[in-house]
Design a protein around this motif. Structure first.
Motif, PDB file in Angstrom:
ATOM      1  N   ASN A 239       0.830  -1.215   0.000  1.00 43.06           N
ATOM      2  CA  ASN A 239       0.000   0.000   0.000  1.00 43.06           C
ATOM      3  C   ASN A 239       0.863   1.264   0.000  1.00 43.06           C
ATOM      4  O   ASN A 239       1.928   1.292   0.607  1.00 43.06           O
ATOM      5  N   MET A 240       0.367   2.289  -0.628  1.00 42.17           N
ATOM      6  CA  MET A 240       1.017   3.611  -0.693  1.00 42.17           C
ATOM      7  C   MET A 240       2.501   3.483  -1.037  1.00 42.17           C
ATOM      8  O   MET A 240       3.363   4.145  -0.465  1.00 42.17           O
ATOM      9  N   HIS A 241       2.768   2.630  -1.994  1.00 38.86           N
ATOM     10  CA  HIS A 241       4.141   2.262  -2.334  1.00 38.86           C
ATOM     11  C   HIS A 241       4.911   3.433  -2.944  1.00 38.86           C
ATOM     12  O   HIS A 241       6.132   3.483  -2.877  1.00 38.86           O
ATOM     13  N   LYS A 242       4.201   4.377  -3.539  1.00 42.67           N
ATOM     14  CA  LYS A 242       4.904   5.519  -4.164  1.00 42.67           C
ATOM     15  C   LYS A 242       5.387   6.519  -3.136  1.00 42.67           C
ATOM     16  O   LYS A 242       6.190   7.404  -3.429  1.00 42.67           O
TER      17      LYS A 242
ATOM     18  N   TYR B 173       9.781  -1.376   2.874  1.00 44.29           N
ATOM     19  CA  TYR B 173       9.499  -2.183   4.062  1.00 44.29           C
ATOM     20  C   TYR B 173       8.269  -1.667   4.808  1.00 44.29           C
ATOM     21  O   TYR B 173       7.479  -2.427   5.341  1.00 44.29           O
ATOM     22  N   LEU B 174       8.089  -0.339   4.793  1.00 45.87           N
ATOM     23  CA  LEU B 174       6.957   0.242   5.515  1.00 45.87           C
ATOM     24  C   LEU B 174       5.652   0.039   4.731  1.00 45.87           C
ATOM     25  O   LEU B 174       4.584  -0.167   5.316  1.00 45.87           O
ATOM     26  N   SER B 175       5.787   0.089   3.409  1.00 51.88           N
ATOM     27  CA  SER B 175       4.637  -0.172   2.549  1.00 51.88           C
ATOM     28  C   SER B 175       4.151  -1.615   2.763  1.00 51.88           C
ATOM     29  O   SER B 175       2.944  -1.868   2.928  1.00 51.88           O
ATOM     30  N   LEU B 176       5.082  -2.563   2.834  1.00 44.73           N
ATOM     31  CA  LEU B 176       4.709  -3.972   3.050  1.00 44.73           C
ATOM     32  C   LEU B 176       4.099  -4.157   4.442  1.00 44.73           C
ATOM     33  O   LEU B 176       3.115  -4.868   4.617  1.00 44.73           O
TER      34      LEU B 176
END
Ligand code: FAD
Ligand code: NAD
Ligand code: NAD
Length: 515
Positions: free
Chosen positions: A239-242, A247-250
């Motif tokens: 999520n919110m990968h951009k 690691y935080l997105s995962l």
């Protein structure tokens, strides 16, 4: 879909209301004309009024509603099943106190008809009306029926329109009935009706809107419709990968799953088929998702159609009307909010799609319309909440393709959007004042050199922290992860333009190690 079939917008939703019903009641000449009824226009109006108390301001808005805030529409409204009662469109903030989506009640505005004659000035909103052309030399704006409005100063605050994917817009009409985008009150009203009885909603898109709405709908399902399944499908791994480092997105995706969302990552919708009372989404790996409703949240296009008819410049890369650091597009004509590509003296030409930017740029444009001549210097912030327990605030250039350095600390119940709102009693977090106090020396940090490998405390937990985004070793952006009311500190770090040897020390300025 709105652009291809604009009439679909109102199928099954509130009919388009025009107030006044005839353009003959709209003044032929106004000192201040604001095009768009969103946050940027509203902020501009406030600024104009504070510098020119008797100003007469006309807002022309394509929407049928008075100016309102959009952020609660993907968050708080879904956590309060009574939110749509009496059509007042109130909602409960995370701390439980009630608030309206509308910035001001109806009686705050004066009628469009009486604006011309009003000795004290005021603001009037022509609703359901669209400006289709501007002549910047004659200083005239034209409504869709040709009615002319002469202005002294004009603001373009036309916002943005959600994008649609070809796989849906090229599908047969029977399929399109199941597919919507989500931007405003009518979209919320429609989805809110469905949520009570439907069995599956698929959200396509992994950005701000898709992620917030997925969490919100999953919580709502638990509240009143346990049979509802919420899917979120997107092509990125998290999520919110951009925005967030990998690691935080995962980690966030894991949290979103724990909220009850069936998150389907690394996936795109390749085809869509009609079923009896649903559609079947066929994904690139051959898997299928059956949904009674599909919400497409794959970003927005700035509303710049006026450029073609009005001789205005649009920036080819970021989209948006080109304006200078004073937010001026042409003489006497300004642009602010989502639709403007402005010259940021600090970070270069940018376009920003967030609430606080609409407030700050709208306010600056308003001040400059009265003659202040001020450049854009005050950086705007943005925030996102994935429910009442996880949220972040950010400032500057926040782009996950930049190198990042992060410092994390253990979080407590106090480190949540809910706790932050309880303290300030305001869901609009850009209003919060920073609370800067001495830094702590109690170092229990988990330093993470952007790869996520540096965690040492044996608990792979990003409870709260500060993430620095670097360009040529300078800090150009900061995310405050479950850390609230520290925006002034972040703004100062960006302003200082220093190269830091140890960002761990800088992180201490944010008091993240305080229990
Ligand atoms: P808009 O709010 O889009 O307003 C533009 C207005 O112009 C509309 O009324 C439109 O109808 C009108 N218009 C367009 N063309 C014409 C024309 N030719 N003539 C007349 N009127 C016209 N940001 C955050 O920072 N934090 C959040 O938590 C957050 N949550 C969000 C949740 C949702 C569901 C959505 C949709 C957005 C969210 N945003 C959030 C983004 C934020 O709401 C936008 O950045 C902000 O609304 C932009 O304001 P604006 O005034 O530029 O444009
Ligand atoms: P308030 O903070 O309760 O505001 C009521 C609502 O109006 C809030 O949702 C707020 O977000 C919105 N709002 C307030 N000012 C706005 C503006 N200029 N443009 C768009 N929306 C606005 O009460 P208040 O007395 O209206 O505001 C208190 C003070 O805070 C004012 O001086 C205001 O200018 C300022 N303010 C600052 C920011 C910011 O720096 N980002 C944002 C909003 C308000
Ligand atoms: P976004 O730009 O945040 O996310 C776009 C997402 O769309 C990407 O993550 C990707 O998953 C997907 N995508 C883009 N192109 C695609 C394609 N061709 N095929 C498949 N997927 C594709 O935009 P959004 O989430 O749709 O949000 C809409 C607008 O509302 C944005 O302006 C956003 O900034 C704003 N918004 C902001 C907040 C906030 O600041 N908290 C909350 C909600 C909405």
């Amino acid at each position: 879909i709105y652009r291809v079939f604009p009439f679909l917008f109102f199928i099954g939703k509130a009919a388009l209301v025009k107030i006044p019903s005839s353009s003959s009641e709209i003044p032929a000449s106004v000192p201040y004309l604001l095009i768009g009824g969103g946050t940027a226009s509203f902020a501009a109006f406030r600024a104009i009024k504070s510098l020119d108390a008797k100003a007469k301001v006309l807002i022309v808005s394509e929407e049928s509603y008075l100016p309102y805030m959009r952020p609660p529409l993907s968050k708080e409204v879904w956590y309060d099943p009574d939110a749509d009662k009496d059509d007042e469109l109130t909602f409960k903030q995370w701390n439980g106190s009630e608030k309206s989506l509308f910035y001001e009640p109806e009686d705050f505005y004066i009628s469009v008809k009486s604006l011309d004659e009003s000795p004290k000035g005021g603001v009037a909103v022509a609703r359901g009306w669209k400006i289709t052309k501007i002549d910047p030399v004659k200083r005239v704006a034209y409504l869709e029926d040709g009615h002319e409005i002469k202005y002294e100063k004009c603001l373009l605050a036309t916002g943005a329109t959600p994008k649609m994917l070809d796989v849906f817009s090229k599908a047969p009409e029977e399929i399109q009935k199941y597919v919507s985008t989500f931007r405003g009150i009518p979209d919320y009203v429609e989805l809110n009706k469905l949520v009570k009885e439907t069995e599956s909603i698929a959200i396509v898109g992994g950005g701000f809107l898709g992620s917030e709405l997925a969490c919100a709908l999953a919580r709502r399902a638990k509240l009143e419709n346990p049979k509802l399944k919420v899917y979120q499908i997107f092509k990125e791994p998290g999520n919110m990968h951009k925005i967030l480092p990998e690691y935080l997105s995962l980690w966030t995706t894991n949290k979103v799953s724990n909220e009850g969302v069936q998150v389907i990552t690394n996936s795109e919708v390749q085809d869509v088929k009609l079923e009896s009372n649903s559609v079947s989404l066929i994904l690139n790996d051959g898997n299928k998702v059956s949904a009674n409703k599909v919400i497409v949240a794959v970003g927005v296009d700035p509303n710049t159609e006026l450029a073609r008819s009005s001789g205005l410049e649009v920036e080819p890369d970021c989209g948006g009307f080109v304006v200078n650091a004073e937010l001026e597009a042409r003489s006497h004509l300004f642009a602010a909010g989502d639709c403007s590509c402005f010259y940021d003296v600090k970070f270069g030409r940018r376009r920003v799609e967030h609430h606080d930017h609409a407030v700050i740029s709208g306010r600056l444009a308003g001040e400059n319309m009265v003659g202040a001549g001020k450049p854009y210097l005050h950086q705007s912030m943005f925030w996102s909440d994935l429910g009442p327990d996880i949220g972040f605030e950010a400032i500057g250039v926040v782009d996950s393709s930049l190198p990042t350095v992060a410092v994390f600390a253990k979080a407590s119940d106090k480190d949540s959007p809910k706790a932050a709102v309880a303290e300030s009693d305001d869901n609009i977090r850009s209003n919060l004042k920073a609370n800067q106090s001495k830094s702590s020396t109690d170092d229990t940090s988990q330093k993470d050199p952007s790869s996520g490998k540096g965690l040492s405390k044996g608990e792979n937990e990003y409870g709260k922290g500060v993430i620095f985004y670097l360009r040529n070793d300078y800090v150009v952006g900061i995310v405050l992860w479950n850390v609230f009311r520290r925006m002034t500190v972040a703004r100062q770090v960006l302003k200082d333009e220093k190269k830091y040897d140890d960002l761990n020390e800088v992180a201490k300025l944010f008091n993240i190690f305080e229990e």
